[in-house]
Design a protein around this motif. Structure first.
Motif, PDB file in Angstrom:
ATOM      1  N   VAL A 150     -25.793  -7.729  97.829  1.00  0.00           N
ATOM      2  CA  VAL A 150     -24.865  -8.073  96.745  1.00  0.00           C
ATOM      3  C   VAL A 150     -23.734  -7.052  96.735  1.00  0.00           C
ATOM      4  CG1 VAL A 150     -26.354  -6.821  95.082  1.00  0.00           C
ATOM      5  CG2 VAL A 150     -24.651  -8.457  94.231  1.00  0.00           C
ATOM      6  N   ASP A 151     -22.543  -7.527  96.442  1.00  0.00           N
ATOM      7  CA  ASP A 151     -21.371  -6.646  96.359  1.00  0.00           C
ATOM      8  C   ASP A 151     -21.369  -5.966  94.990  1.00  0.00           C
ATOM      9  OD1 ASP A 151     -18.905  -5.464  96.129  1.00  0.00           O
ATOM     10  OD2 ASP A 151     -17.771  -7.183  96.913  1.00  0.00           O
ATOM     11  N   MET A 152     -21.998  -4.792  94.914  1.00  0.00           N
ATOM     12  CA  MET A 152     -22.138  -4.113  93.622  1.00  0.00           C
ATOM     13  C   MET A 152     -20.801  -3.637  93.073  1.00  0.00           C
ATOM     14  SD  MET A 152     -25.040  -4.367  92.248  1.00  0.00           S
ATOM     15  CE  MET A 152     -24.971  -3.125  90.956  1.00  0.00           C
ATOM     16  N   ASP A 153     -19.857  -3.412  93.960  1.00  0.00           N
ATOM     17  CA  ASP A 153     -18.525  -3.021  93.510  1.00  0.00           C
ATOM     18  C   ASP A 153     -17.893  -4.144  92.676  1.00  0.00           C
ATOM     19  OD1 ASP A 153     -16.699  -0.804  93.655  1.00  0.00           O
ATOM     20  OD2 ASP A 153     -15.336  -2.171  94.708  1.00  0.00           O
ATOM     21  N   ALA A 154     -18.028  -5.371  93.192  1.00  0.00           N
ATOM     22  CA  ALA A 154     -17.493  -6.539  92.473  1.00  0.00           C
ATOM     23  C   ALA A 154     -18.248  -6.766  91.164  1.00  0.00           C
ATOM     24  CB  ALA A 154     -17.592  -7.781  93.356  1.00  0.00           C
ATOM     25  N   VAL A 155     -19.576  -6.560  91.196  1.00  0.00           N
ATOM     26  CA  VAL A 155     -20.399  -6.719  89.988  1.00  0.00           C
ATOM     27  C   VAL A 155     -19.957  -5.714  88.917  1.00  0.00           C
ATOM     28  CG1 VAL A 155     -22.747  -6.397  89.063  1.00  0.00           C
ATOM     29  CG2 VAL A 155     -22.397  -7.749  91.150  1.00  0.00           C
ATOM     30  N   MET A 156     -19.742  -4.478  89.328  1.00  0.00           N
ATOM     31  CA  MET A 156     -19.334  -3.445  88.358  1.00  0.00           C
ATOM     32  C   MET A 156     -17.944  -3.719  87.805  1.00  0.00           C
ATOM     33  SD  MET A 156     -21.049   0.090  89.368  1.00  0.00           S
ATOM     34  CE  MET A 156     -22.730   0.110  89.985  1.00  0.00           C
ATOM     35  N   GLN A 157     -17.057  -4.160  88.689  1.00  0.00           N
ATOM     36  CA  GLN A 157     -15.698  -4.497  88.245  1.00  0.00           C
ATOM     37  C   GLN A 157     -15.755  -5.588  87.166  1.00  0.00           C
ATOM     38  OE1 GLN A 157     -13.043  -2.818  89.089  1.00  0.00           O
ATOM     39  NE2 GLN A 157     -11.756  -4.094  87.779  1.00  0.00           N
ATOM     40  N   ALA A 158     -16.566  -6.618  87.411  1.00  0.00           N
ATOM     41  CA  ALA A 158     -16.694  -7.730  86.455  1.00  0.00           C
ATOM     42  C   ALA A 158     -17.344  -7.260  85.159  1.00  0.00           C
ATOM     43  CB  ALA A 158     -17.508  -8.860  87.077  1.00  0.00           C
ATOM     44  N   ALA A 159     -18.372  -6.395  85.277  1.00  0.00           N
ATOM     45  CA  ALA A 159     -19.042  -5.870  84.074  1.00  0.00           C
ATOM     46  C   ALA A 159     -18.042  -5.092  83.228  1.00  0.00           C
ATOM     47  CB  ALA A 159     -20.217  -4.984  84.471  1.00  0.00           C
ATOM     48  N   LYS A 160     -17.219  -4.292  83.889  1.00  0.00           N
ATOM     49  CA  LYS A 160     -16.205  -3.498  83.183  1.00  0.00           C
ATOM     50  C   LYS A 160     -15.195  -4.419  82.490  1.00  0.00           C
ATOM     51  CE  LYS A 160     -13.922   0.241  82.101  1.00  0.00           C
ATOM     52  NZ  LYS A 160     -14.430   0.941  80.912  1.00  0.00           N
ATOM     53  N   GLU A 161     -14.686  -5.403  83.235  1.00  0.00           N
ATOM     54  CA  GLU A 161     -13.651  -6.309  82.695  1.00  0.00           C
ATOM     55  C   GLU A 161     -14.175  -7.154  81.544  1.00  0.00           C
ATOM     56  OE1 GLU A 161     -12.241  -8.598  86.005  1.00  0.00           O
ATOM     57  OE2 GLU A 161     -11.273  -6.853  86.942  1.00  0.00           O
ATOM     58  N   ASN A 162     -15.451  -7.529  81.612  1.00  0.00           N
ATOM     59  CA  ASN A 162     -16.022  -8.407  80.583  1.00  0.00           C
ATOM     60  C   ASN A 162     -16.810  -7.656  79.518  1.00  0.00           C
ATOM     61  OD1 ASN A 162     -15.630 -11.443  81.512  1.00  0.00           O
ATOM     62  ND2 ASN A 162     -15.996 -10.234  83.346  1.00  0.00           N
ATOM     63  N   ASN A 163     -16.757  -6.319  79.601  1.00  0.00           N
ATOM     64  CA  ASN A 163     -17.437  -5.501  78.593  1.00  0.00           C
ATOM     65  C   ASN A 163     -18.935  -5.781  78.525  1.00  0.00           C
ATOM     66  OD1 ASN A 163     -16.647  -3.416  76.953  1.00  0.00           O
ATOM     67  ND2 ASN A 163     -15.307  -4.691  75.703  1.00  0.00           N
ATOM     68  N   LYS A 164     -19.567  -5.910  79.678  1.00  0.00           N
ATOM     69  CA  LYS A 164     -20.998  -6.233  79.713  1.00  0.00           C
ATOM     70  C   LYS A 164     -21.824  -4.988  80.059  1.00  0.00           C
ATOM     71  CE  LYS A 164     -20.263 -10.577  78.848  1.00  0.00           C
ATOM     72  NZ  LYS A 164     -20.666 -11.814  79.470  1.00  0.00           N
ATOM     73  N   PHE A 165     -23.085  -5.023  79.686  1.00  0.00           N
ATOM     74  CA  PHE A 165     -24.025  -3.944  79.982  1.00  0.00           C
ATOM     75  C   PHE A 165     -24.679  -4.189  81.345  1.00  0.00           C
ATOM     76  CE2 PHE A 165     -23.845  -4.529  75.418  1.00  0.00           C
ATOM     77  CZ  PHE A 165     -23.905  -3.254  74.859  1.00  0.00           C
ATOM     78  N   LEU A 166     -25.108  -3.120  81.992  1.00  0.00           N
ATOM     79  CA  LEU A 166     -25.967  -3.233  83.167  1.00  0.00           C
ATOM     80  C   LEU A 166     -27.268  -2.505  82.856  1.00  0.00           C
ATOM     81  CD1 LEU A 166     -23.520  -2.594  86.172  1.00  0.00           C
ATOM     82  CD2 LEU A 166     -24.407  -4.796  85.372  1.00  0.00           C
ATOM     83  N   GLU A 167     -28.361  -3.063  83.330  1.00  0.00           N
ATOM     84  CA  GLU A 167     -29.674  -2.484  83.050  1.00  0.00           C
ATOM     85  C   GLU A 167     -30.088  -1.493  84.133  1.00  0.00           C
ATOM     86  OE1 GLU A 167     -33.588  -4.630  81.722  1.00  0.00           O
ATOM     87  OE2 GLU A 167     -33.632  -4.570  83.920  1.00  0.00           O
ATOM     88  N   LEU A 168     -30.677  -0.399  83.676  1.00  0.00           N
ATOM     89  CA  LEU A 168     -31.495   0.453  84.545  1.00  0.00           C
ATOM     90  C   LEU A 168     -32.935   0.120  84.177  1.00  0.00           C
ATOM     91  CD1 LEU A 168     -32.665   2.756  86.199  1.00  0.00           C
ATOM     92  CD2 LEU A 168     -31.697   4.378  84.591  1.00  0.00           C
ATOM     93  N   ASN A 169     -33.610  -0.576  85.088  1.00  0.00           N
ATOM     94  CA  ASN A 169     -34.980  -1.012  84.828  1.00  0.00           C
ATOM     95  C   ASN A 169     -35.924   0.151  85.128  1.00  0.00           C
ATOM     96  OD1 ASN A 169     -37.647  -2.314  85.437  1.00  0.00           O
ATOM     97  ND2 ASN A 169     -36.495  -4.166  84.925  1.00  0.00           N
TER      98      ASN A 169
END
Length: 242
Positions: A150-169
């Motif tokens: 998975v392109d984590m860079d793209a995932v992080m960019q989208a999370a930042k732009e959409n103000n979303k949380f990411l989980e540390l499981n």
């Protein structure tokens, strides 16, 4: 572990957990938590007896009924760990998801799909206005399963732009996000939530492994959203998608 006041990923006997909502809530109070989210699996996870819309709404009604007995002691959020489907899109309709307080999006199936496809699925979930957080974002299980491509860079960019949380499981078999991803998320100012993904009351105690992993990635309590008191956390949650 005293810094973490909320645990926002746990399962009950409604799907593949071993305890009831009340048992999980009581154990959370014993652990010193101030808020939790009940996040059973959605229907795509058939092997875990995942919830369809009808069963989920019934569970949320039960949470509404038991909340008063925890008044002043514990806030219980109505949640779901909703699958991100292999063809994209979420496992439950938007009109159901919008009734919840805390929606996790997660990939369980189609993990061998090409990088672009998996990335697009996760980006689609991040862009869904009802999804608050992506759970175990790379799907790795230590010594058993590699992270999916998975392109984590793209995932992080989208999370930042959409103000979303990411989980540390915090499950010691997952510790997902890894330290490199955590450092990258911190740099971008993406709020991380450390969750246990507990399937049994004792599972709430794995939080310490998540905290250790967070430190490995250079995070302090200021980078972890569920160290906030509930009022401050709920303000942050209200900004999701804005």
């Amino acid at each position: 572990t005293d810094d973490v006041l909320g645990d926002l990923h746990m399962h009950t006997s409604a799907t593949d957990g071993q305890n009831t909502i009340v048992e999980m809530a009581d154990a959370a109070i014993e652990r010193g938590l101030k808020y939790i989210a009940i996040t059973d699996h959605s229907k795509r996870v058939t092997m875990a007896g995942g919830l369809d819309a009808e069963r989920l709404l019934k569970q949320w009604e039960i949470i509404d009924e038991i909340r008063p007995q925890y008044e002043g002691r514990l806030v219980i959020l109505k949640g779901i760990e909703c699958d991100i489907l292999e063809a994209g899109g979420m496992d439950l309709p938007d009109e159901v998801l919008e009734q919840g307080d805390w929606i996790l999006g997660s990939v369980h199936y189609g993990q061998k799909q090409p990088r672009d496809q998996i990335t697009d699925r996760i980006l689609g979930a991040i862009e869904n206005p009802h999804v608050d957080c992506i759970a175990h974002p790379t799907g790795r299980i230590l010594n058993r399963r590699e992270a999916y491509d998975v392109d984590m860079d793209a995932v992080m960019q989208a999370a930042k732009e959409n103000n979303k949380f990411l989980e540390l499981n915090a499950n010691p078999a997952r510790l997902d996000l890894n330290d490199v991803h955590l450092a990258a998320a911190k740099k971008r100012g993406i709020p991380i939530v450390i969750n246990t993904d507990a399937h049994v009351t004792d599972g709430l105690w794995v939080m310490r492994y998540g905290i250790r992993q967070a430190r490995r990635g250079g995070l302090t309590s200021a980078d972890v959203a569920n160290t906030l008191p509930y009022e401050a956390f709920s303000k942050k949650l209200a900004e999701v998608g804005s």
